[in-house]
Enzyme design. Structure first.
Site, mmCIF file in Angstrom:
data_model
loop_
_atom_site.group_PDB
_atom_site.id
_atom_site.type_symbol
_atom_site.label_atom_id
_atom_site.label_comp_id
_atom_site.label_asym_id
_atom_site.label_seq_id
_atom_site.Cartn_x
_atom_site.Cartn_y
_atom_site.Cartn_z
ATOM 1 C CD GLU A 46 32.171 40.948 12.760
ATOM 2 O OE1 GLU A 46 32.994 41.854 12.846
ATOM 3 O OE2 GLU A 46 32.861 39.756 13.771
ATOM 4 C CG HIS A 79 35.995 40.070 17.600
ATOM 5 N ND1 HIS A 79 35.192 40.742 18.008
ATOM 6 C CD2 HIS A 79 35.940 39.794 16.818
ATOM 7 C CE1 HIS A 79 35.136 41.686 16.389
ATOM 8 N NE2 HIS A 79 35.122 39.628 15.912
#
Length: 190
Positions: A46, A79
């Protein structure tokens, strides 16, 4: 870490920190794929994607201050897939949307912090370590405070507040670009 001063004090109270000196703890974690995903693979991938790759592209099109807030929106959206996991675990759709909305909010705020770290220090490692540590600590469990008797509860609440104030005060001076030989983004903050 100073931001988590209160939660770290809560870990001291529960003797959870003793676990870190236990070799079996580390051996079992490095064999656990979920642990590896949460604390090594996800933070690395990420931060590489959203900070090291996307952010330098965004600051070519936007002012750095704007990019710090645009990039985390993509991080927060990434997310939202957790909605599916919540529903599969038996959570109703409304609750899953609320939980995921809350997660979107705090991951977006964290993403802005991580983007700030990356631009200020010019190093991927700063945002990677912050991400790994924040994943490990998780969102503070303030409800646990009700389980503490006085004066421990008051001390931990004060430590939470002191940690937040220290984090706010120290953020800029401890990320001074010249300390990190940040020549890549030097013009952004000089």
């Amino acid at each position: 870490m100073v931001l988590f001063l209160g939660p770290i004090a809560m870990q001291f109270q529960s003797d959870f920190l003793d676990l870190y000196s236990e070799p079996k703890y580390w051996i079992s974690n490095f064999r656990n794929l979920i642990w590896l995903r949460n604390y090594i693979i996800a933070p690395f991938s990420e931060e590489l994607t959203f900070r090291a790759c996307m952010l330098p592209l965004l600051i070519q099109c936007f002012r750095p201050q704007a990019a710090i807030f645009i990039c985390p929106l993509f991080f927060g959206i990434a997310h939202l897939h957790h909605i599916i996991g919540c529903i599969k675990e038996g959570m109703n759709v409304k609750t899953a949307l609320l939980v995921s909305g809350f997660q979107f909010t705090y991951t977006t705020i964290f993403g802005a912090y991580s983007a700030f770290l990356f631009l200020r220090t010019g190093h991927f490692v700063a945002s990677l370590f912050a991400h790994t540590f924040c994943n490990y600590m998780g969102f503070p469990q303030f409800v646990e405070l009700y389980g503490y008797s006085e004066p421990k509860r008051t001390i931990i609440v004060v430590l939470c507040l002191v940690g937040f104030v220290l984090w706010c005060v120290l953020l800029s001076p401890l990320t001074t670009p010249s300390w990190y030989k940040n020549h890549l983004f030097w013009k952004v903050y000089s």
